[in-house]
Scaffold this active site. Sequence first.
Site, mmCIF file in Angstrom:
data_model
loop_
_atom_site.group_PDB
_atom_site.id
_atom_site.type_symbol
_atom_site.label_atom_id
_atom_site.label_comp_id
_atom_site.label_asym_id
_atom_site.label_seq_id
_atom_site.Cartn_x
_atom_site.Cartn_y
_atom_site.Cartn_z
ATOM 1 N N LYS A 153 0.817 -1.221 0.000
ATOM 2 C CA LYS A 153 0.000 0.000 0.000
ATOM 3 C C LYS A 153 0.851 1.271 0.000
ATOM 4 O O LYS A 153 0.622 2.171 -0.809
ATOM 5 C CB LYS A 153 -0.942 -0.038 1.207
ATOM 6 C CG LYS A 153 -1.964 1.061 1.250
ATOM 7 C CD LYS A 153 -3.085 0.749 2.205
ATOM 8 C CE LYS A 153 -2.740 0.809 3.662
ATOM 9 N NZ LYS A 153 -1.841 -0.130 4.260
ATOM 10 N N THR A 201 4.006 1.540 -0.809
ATOM 11 C CA THR A 201 4.768 1.538 -2.060
ATOM 12 C C THR A 201 3.917 2.076 -3.205
ATOM 13 O O THR A 201 4.381 2.885 -4.021
ATOM 14 C CB THR A 201 5.249 0.111 -2.376
ATOM 15 O OG1 THR A 201 6.036 -0.368 -1.278
ATOM 16 C CG2 THR A 201 6.080 0.068 -3.646
ATOM 17 N N ARG A 258 1.781 8.472 7.012
ATOM 18 C CA ARG A 258 2.159 8.395 8.427
ATOM 19 C C ARG A 258 3.656 8.140 8.589
ATOM 20 O O ARG A 258 4.310 7.661 7.672
ATOM 21 C CB ARG A 258 1.388 7.265 9.116
ATOM 22 C CG ARG A 258 -0.111 7.474 9.186
ATOM 23 C CD ARG A 258 -0.807 6.237 9.728
ATOM 24 N NE ARG A 258 -0.565 5.087 8.866
ATOM 25 C CZ ARG A 258 -0.744 3.829 9.239
ATOM 26 N NH1 ARG A 258 -1.164 3.555 10.457
ATOM 27 N NH2 ARG A 258 -0.523 2.835 8.403
ATOM 28 N N LYS A 313 7.903 -5.761 10.634
ATOM 29 C CA LYS A 313 8.034 -5.172 9.303
ATOM 30 C C LYS A 313 9.458 -4.777 8.949
ATOM 31 O O LYS A 313 9.873 -4.881 7.799
ATOM 32 C CB LYS A 313 7.106 -3.952 9.176
ATOM 33 C CG LYS A 313 5.630 -4.296 9.266
ATOM 34 C CD LYS A 313 4.756 -3.072 9.177
ATOM 35 C CE LYS A 313 4.772 -2.490 7.783
ATOM 36 N NZ LYS A 313 3.802 -1.388 7.634
ATOM 37 N N ALA A 353 -3.911 1.599 12.707
ATOM 38 C CA ALA A 353 -5.316 1.523 12.291
ATOM 39 C C ALA A 353 -6.055 0.367 12.936
ATOM 40 O O ALA A 353 -7.283 0.332 12.903
ATOM 41 C CB ALA A 353 -5.413 1.400 10.768
ATOM 42 N N PHE A 370 -3.592 -0.549 7.129
ATOM 43 C CA PHE A 370 -4.179 -1.885 6.977
ATOM 44 C C PHE A 370 -5.264 -1.903 5.899
ATOM 45 O O PHE A 370 -5.219 -1.111 4.965
ATOM 46 C CB PHE A 370 -4.688 -2.406 8.325
ATOM 47 C CG PHE A 370 -3.589 -2.644 9.319
ATOM 48 C CD1 PHE A 370 -2.506 -3.437 9.016
ATOM 49 C CD2 PHE A 370 -3.612 -2.029 10.565
ATOM 50 C CE1 PHE A 370 -1.476 -3.652 9.925
ATOM 51 C CE2 PHE A 370 -2.587 -2.234 11.485
ATOM 52 C CZ PHE A 370 -1.525 -3.046 11.166
ATOM 53 N N PHE A 385 3.423 -9.294 -9.723
ATOM 54 C CA PHE A 385 4.594 -10.105 -9.383
ATOM 55 C C PHE A 385 4.964 -10.952 -10.604
ATOM 56 O O PHE A 385 4.099 -11.289 -11.423
ATOM 57 C CB PHE A 385 4.285 -11.021 -8.196
ATOM 58 C CG PHE A 385 4.346 -10.341 -6.857
ATOM 59 C CD1 PHE A 385 5.390 -10.597 -5.972
ATOM 60 C CD2 PHE A 385 3.370 -9.433 -6.472
ATOM 61 C CE1 PHE A 385 5.456 -9.969 -4.743
ATOM 62 C CE2 PHE A 385 3.419 -8.800 -5.246
ATOM 63 C CZ PHE A 385 4.473 -9.067 -4.371
ATOM 64 N N TRP A 391 7.138 -0.954 -7.621
ATOM 65 C CA TRP A 391 8.229 -1.477 -6.793
ATOM 66 C C TRP A 391 9.489 -1.659 -7.638
ATOM 67 O O TRP A 391 10.587 -1.308 -7.216
ATOM 68 C CB TRP A 391 7.820 -2.812 -6.169
ATOM 69 C CG TRP A 391 8.811 -3.336 -5.176
ATOM 70 C CD1 TRP A 391 8.850 -3.101 -3.833
ATOM 71 C CD2 TRP A 391 9.947 -4.184 -5.460
ATOM 72 N NE1 TRP A 391 9.925 -3.740 -3.255
ATOM 73 C CE2 TRP A 391 10.617 -4.410 -4.226
ATOM 74 C CE3 TRP A 391 10.457 -4.757 -6.615
ATOM 75 C CZ2 TRP A 391 11.762 -5.202 -4.135
ATOM 76 C CZ3 TRP A 391 11.611 -5.533 -6.522
ATOM 77 C CH2 TRP A 391 12.243 -5.760 -5.293
#
Length: 558
Positions: free
Chosen positions: A72, A74, A95, A106, A274, A302, A383, A411
């Site tokens: 998200k 990214t 954020r 993470k 969140a 999220f 991907f 990405w």
Amino acid sequence: MAHPTDIEIAQVCKMRPIIEIAEAAGIDGKYIELYGRYKAKVDLSLLGDLQRPDGKLVLVTAITPTPAGEGKTTTTIGLADGLARIGKRPVVAIREPSLGPVFGIKGGAAGGGYAQVVPMEDINLHFTGDIHAVGAANNLLAAMLDNHIHQGNSLGIDPRRVTWRRCVDMNDRQLRKIVGGLGGRADGLPREDGYDITVASEVMAVLCLADSIADLKRRLARIVVGYTYSGSPVTCADLGAAGAMAALLRDALKPNLVQTLEGTPAFVHGGPFANIAHGCNSVTATKMALRLGDYTITEAGFGADLGAEKFLDIKCRMAGLVPSAVVIVATVRALKMHGGLPKSALDREDLGALERGIPNLLRHVSNIKNVYGLPCLVALNRFPTDTETEIEFIIKKCRLLGVNTVLSTVWAEGGRGGEELAREVVRLCDNGKPNFRFSYPDDCPIEEKLHAVVTKIYGGASVNILPPAKKQIELLTSLGYSKYPVCIAKTQYSLTDNPAILGAPEGFEVTVRNVEISAGAGFVVALTGDIMTMPGLPKSPAAERIDVDENGVISGLF
């Protein structure tokens, strides 16, 4: 040859001095407070001095997260860079990361690949000190509360009904429940206490929802810290703490300006989770971005059942914001995981698993379109293992709901991989003002607001409010707090309150075990399932892989 890691990509980026980024964004140097060469705070007076109309607000949200990852942040950054590449003036507003997830699971939260905000290490580690300032203000209030009780307790505070907890910006389960004040009479009154992670503190929510120093002080003053022996609420104002707390937060209220890898201006400010808080960056940063750019690209934490719901029902309601479009991020891999496929099997084509998992995406799409009345599109992070058949399956399913799906490769390609996504966002934004609405009105009872979110957004059938929570709702209603929106603390891994239930289940019940008031923030918090306001570290925390060499170069953040 191995692909470079996120931190390696960020470290070879040639950043522009932040003063140049500010000037290009239309921010005069007199508003800039430098924190080194590559990050700065922007004075709030800029908001009143800028006379240009607001740009378009675009929210980036996602499907229910899985271990397969969605991307998200990214996508948010890559979309902004894509808009810049097609000749638009975008500004990012996201954020700032908490140290809890950075050292926990993470390992960093500044985007990924070639769609990142930089300086990545600074953003992930302390940054400009905002979160520490929130912790200091929170704990000052806690200290003044216990000192008041120790010094004679003229307010008649019942130590058994103190609701204000201390905080620390680290995942530390050992501090969830403690007993403080042990020792002699000079060491305070013994009582049960506990810690929350700083980003779950109401002070963080207050910081992110306040639009000025005056508003910050008003909100801090309203914070309820406990109840007297007679049952009356005790506030921060009663303890005389609001002014000192605001002094600690003075600089933290100013938005932080950084840049993407491609030089797009980015505000990174505020960091409420969140799942246990309202999950949005600050109102001040969002409004500043809207005033500076043609498109403000923001995100909420999220899945859309948490971050987007709270962004729309809480932040937009309080700040008077109306998004022009919503981007819902998904991956083929994550949808197959929602369909029951284990992570080890995601690389192979499996239309059966995809068909079982895609209702999760469609639920979020339907909510944005039909509950909130907002135009949306699906950004499918591609991907190498995704097959054309799987991609076409998702495109057709979304098209049945009148929503377009755009492939994203930000990405791997940065802004170039987000150009098609940017064009679709511009198209949606140019279709006129949306018929935006909330999922519930201000004036309905707390129980009805909870029921609305559970049934309309989660897809559940009912809410089971346990007796302690019912009693608290009755008290809060009698005190006049029923008009506030609700902030539901729920697992991020499921539309239900059970993290093991994937996909888009129906007919389930959500159990509310406790209800609390965040009067300063301006919402009622409902805790569901086993959600906790202080996470713990995993068996193998990311901290074990983070290091710094003799030259000061950090490794392992991603």
